[in-house]
Design an enzyme around this catalytic site. Structure first.
Site, PDB file in Angstrom:
ATOM      1  CG  ASP A 132      -1.982  -0.936   1.284  1.00 33.32           C
ATOM      2  OD1 ASP A 132      -2.204  -1.608   0.255  1.00 33.32           O
ATOM      3  OD2 ASP A 132      -2.650  -1.035   2.329  1.00 33.32           O
ATOM      4  NE  ARG A 182      -3.480  -1.007  -4.501  1.00 30.39           N
ATOM      5  CZ  ARG A 182      -3.256  -1.683  -3.376  1.00 30.39           C
ATOM      6  NH1 ARG A 182      -3.510  -2.960  -3.298  1.00 30.39           N
ATOM      7  NH2 ARG A 182      -2.771  -1.075  -2.320  1.00 30.39           N
TER       8      ARG A 182
HETATM    9  P1  FDA Z   1     -13.996   8.899  -5.735  1.00 28.07           P
HETATM   10  O1  FDA Z   1     -13.616   9.127  -4.311  1.00 28.07           O
HETATM   11  O2  FDA Z   1     -14.042  10.086  -6.648  1.00 28.07           O
HETATM   12  O3  FDA Z   1     -15.372   8.134  -5.770  1.00 28.07           O
HETATM   13  C1  FDA Z   1     -16.030   7.816  -6.991  1.00 28.07           C
HETATM   14  C2  FDA Z   1     -17.353   7.157  -6.645  1.00 28.07           C
HETATM   15  O4  FDA Z   1     -17.103   5.904  -6.009  1.00 28.07           O
HETATM   16  C3  FDA Z   1     -18.198   7.944  -5.624  1.00 28.07           C
HETATM   17  O5  FDA Z   1     -19.009   8.887  -6.260  1.00 28.07           O
HETATM   18  C4  FDA Z   1     -18.993   6.829  -4.983  1.00 28.07           C
HETATM   19  O6  FDA Z   1     -20.052   6.437  -5.817  1.00 28.07           O
HETATM   20  C5  FDA Z   1     -18.002   5.698  -4.928  1.00 28.07           C
HETATM   21  N1  FDA Z   1     -17.232   5.692  -3.660  1.00 28.07           N
HETATM   22  C6  FDA Z   1     -15.918   6.021  -3.508  1.00 28.07           C
HETATM   23  N2  FDA Z   1     -15.539   5.879  -2.228  1.00 28.07           N
HETATM   24  C7  FDA Z   1     -16.636   5.474  -1.563  1.00 28.07           C
HETATM   25  C8  FDA Z   1     -16.879   5.166  -0.206  1.00 28.07           C
HETATM   26  N3  FDA Z   1     -15.922   5.246   0.721  1.00 28.07           N
HETATM   27  N4  FDA Z   1     -18.139   4.776   0.136  1.00 28.07           N
HETATM   28  C9  FDA Z   1     -19.106   4.657  -0.790  1.00 28.07           C
HETATM   29  N5  FDA Z   1     -18.931   4.938  -2.091  1.00 28.07           N
HETATM   30  C10 FDA Z   1     -17.722   5.354  -2.469  1.00 28.07           C
HETATM   31  N6  FDA Z   1      -5.371   4.864  -1.132  1.00 28.07           N
HETATM   32  C11 FDA Z   1      -4.101   5.152  -0.727  1.00 28.07           C
HETATM   33  O7  FDA Z   1      -3.798   6.313  -0.451  1.00 28.07           O
HETATM   34  N7  FDA Z   1      -3.180   4.145  -0.630  1.00 28.07           N
HETATM   35  C12 FDA Z   1      -3.448   2.847  -0.973  1.00 28.07           C
HETATM   36  O8  FDA Z   1      -2.581   1.973  -0.874  1.00 28.07           O
HETATM   37  C13 FDA Z   1      -4.770   2.551  -1.434  1.00 28.07           C
HETATM   38  N8  FDA Z   1      -5.099   1.278  -1.820  1.00 28.07           N
HETATM   39  C14 FDA Z   1      -6.315   1.066  -2.440  1.00 28.07           C
HETATM   40  C15 FDA Z   1      -6.572  -0.176  -3.029  1.00 28.07           C
HETATM   41  C16 FDA Z   1      -7.766  -0.376  -3.720  1.00 28.07           C
HETATM   42  C17 FDA Z   1      -8.028  -1.700  -4.361  1.00 28.07           C
HETATM   43  C18 FDA Z   1      -8.707   0.696  -3.830  1.00 28.07           C
HETATM   44  C19 FDA Z   1      -9.999   0.521  -4.590  1.00 28.07           C
HETATM   45  C20 FDA Z   1      -8.475   1.899  -3.220  1.00 28.07           C
HETATM   46  C21 FDA Z   1      -7.278   2.103  -2.519  1.00 28.07           C
HETATM   47  N9  FDA Z   1      -6.998   3.336  -1.927  1.00 28.07           N
HETATM   48  C22 FDA Z   1      -5.723   3.592  -1.495  1.00 28.07           C
HETATM   49  C23 FDA Z   1      -8.074   4.357  -1.741  1.00 28.07           C
HETATM   50  C24 FDA Z   1      -8.096   5.391  -2.876  1.00 28.07           C
HETATM   51  O9  FDA Z   1      -6.985   6.230  -2.795  1.00 28.07           O
HETATM   52  C25 FDA Z   1      -9.354   6.256  -2.837  1.00 28.07           C
HETATM   53  O10 FDA Z   1      -9.372   6.983  -1.636  1.00 28.07           O
HETATM   54  C26 FDA Z   1     -10.650   5.468  -2.938  1.00 28.07           C
HETATM   55  O11 FDA Z   1     -10.551   4.448  -3.888  1.00 28.07           O
HETATM   56  C27 FDA Z   1     -11.822   6.412  -3.343  1.00 28.07           C
HETATM   57  O12 FDA Z   1     -11.542   6.981  -4.591  1.00 28.07           O
HETATM   58  P2  FDA Z   1     -12.284   6.548  -5.950  1.00 28.07           P
HETATM   59  O13 FDA Z   1     -11.235   6.284  -6.973  1.00 28.07           O
HETATM   60  O14 FDA Z   1     -13.198   5.436  -5.715  1.00 28.07           O
HETATM   61  O15 FDA Z   1     -13.001   7.865  -6.455  1.00 28.07           O
END
Ligand code: FDA
Length: 310
Positions: A132, A182
């Protein structure tokens, strides 16, 4: 960055809040939406259910910034047990660790030794270890350790964060190494000189970096790109960019967090993409849960609903 998001990310680092919040039943109930349970059995059961639906899993034991060498060793031993049990259950599960769980704050040598033992064990089982990415205070150390791990092993990947201004430069040296990359947006509170504060800039950065990960140089270097996001608009843009590169759905891998956007999870898995859900478990869920709330402050409503439902 919005005020609520800022406050939630500040709260994620508050010991005072953590000591109180974890005792409330309504908070624990709300957390269960993102976590199948606190113990490994619950995580393995969730991985089995996902496997039956054609979805792979990545297991991560919650906890960060351990204070003693004994705690770091416990985390390493725990993950060795996870690998053994996932193998016995034929789950094909991968693991994702934080270097501060393995003692990064206490020095690099022991942390690195623990990490290498996990990657070696995972390689014997035919699976992968993901590192991570934590806050920007750890980016250099994390990438240094990843580079050394990658020089020794094929089955290791690291997370890169689209909100960091530096990531474009980092990819220039990471892509030629092959290995797993990732791409996520980034979940920590960062100053504006380090991270883009506006969502549209983070999304634009994500897409630019995604195109590099799908490009010819990355393919020739043998990069295993992962798109870790729940953002439907970005996912569609990544899918379209993959088609431009003449990639098949099975060449493009997405990962999401347990319990988020299950509709999109089913759609991606149904379309033949490689797809895994990252399952978090453990009792140290407070800072992690606050980061999930900060990603989508609307989740606060869900939290509040739980105050009134029993
Ligand atoms: P965004 O936050 O713009 O959300 C897009 C849409 O997704 C929202 O409108 C909603 O519909 C849905 N959504 C997103 N988050 C949600 C929530 N919490 N609850 C409900 N719905 C939600 N970060 C980091 O700093 N270090 C790391 O090592 C990792 N590792 C990691 C692994 C994996 C497999 C994932 C999917 C994510 C991470 N992250 C992470 C977290 C990442 O940085 C980020 O904070 C989250 O994925 C939320 O961002 P989105 O890309 O989903 O977009």
């Amino acid at each position: 960055m919005g005020l609520v998001r800022k406050a939630l990310l500040a709260g994620s680092q508050s010991r005072w809040l953590r000591e109180r919040a974890v005792n409330y039943r309504f908070v624990r109930r709300a957390v269960s939406r993102f976590m199948p349970g606190e113990d490994l059995e619950a995580a393995l059961a969730a991985a089995r259910t996902l496997q039956a639906a054609g979805i792979g899993s990545v297991l991560t034991y919650l906890g960060e910034n351990v204070q003693t060498a004994e705690e770091a060793e416990q985390f390493t031993r725990h993950y060795l047990d996870v690998l053994a049990r996932a193998k016995r259950a034929s789950l094909g599960a991968e693991i994702s660790i934080k270097l501060t769980q393995l003692g990064l704050d206490l020095g690099h040598a022991a942390c690195e030794a623990g990490l290498m033992s996990l990657i070696e064990s995972a390689r014997a089982d035919g699976t992968w270890v993901w590192i991570d990415m934590e806050s920007s205070a750890y980016t250099d150390a994390t990438l240094d350790i990843y580079r050394r791990a990658r020089a020794r092993f094929p089955n290791v990947g690291v997370c890169v964060q689209a909100y960091l201004r530096r990531t474009e430069q980092d990819l220039k040296t990471l892509i030629p190494l092959g290995g797993g990359l990732r791409l996520v947006k980034g979940a920590y509170r960062e100053p504006v000189d380090k991270a883009f504060p506006r969502k549209q800039d983070v999304d634009a950065s994500y897409f630019d970096l995604a195109r590099q990960l799908l490009g010819r140089e990355a393919r020739q270097a043998g990069v295993r790109p992962i798109f870790g996001t729940h953002d439907p608009a970005l996912i569609r843009r990544v899918e379209a960019a993959a088609r431009v590169e003449a990639l098949r759905p099975q060449d493009v891998e997405f990962q999401m967090l347990y319990g988020i956007r299950r509709d999109e999870q089913a759609r991606l898995a149904g379309q033949g993409h490689r797809f895994r859900v990252l399952i978090s478990y453990g009792d140290a869920w407070f800072p992690w849960y606050m980061r999930r709330l900060a990603e989508r402050p609307a989740n606060m409503l869900f939290l509040l609903r739980n105050v009134f439902t029993g």
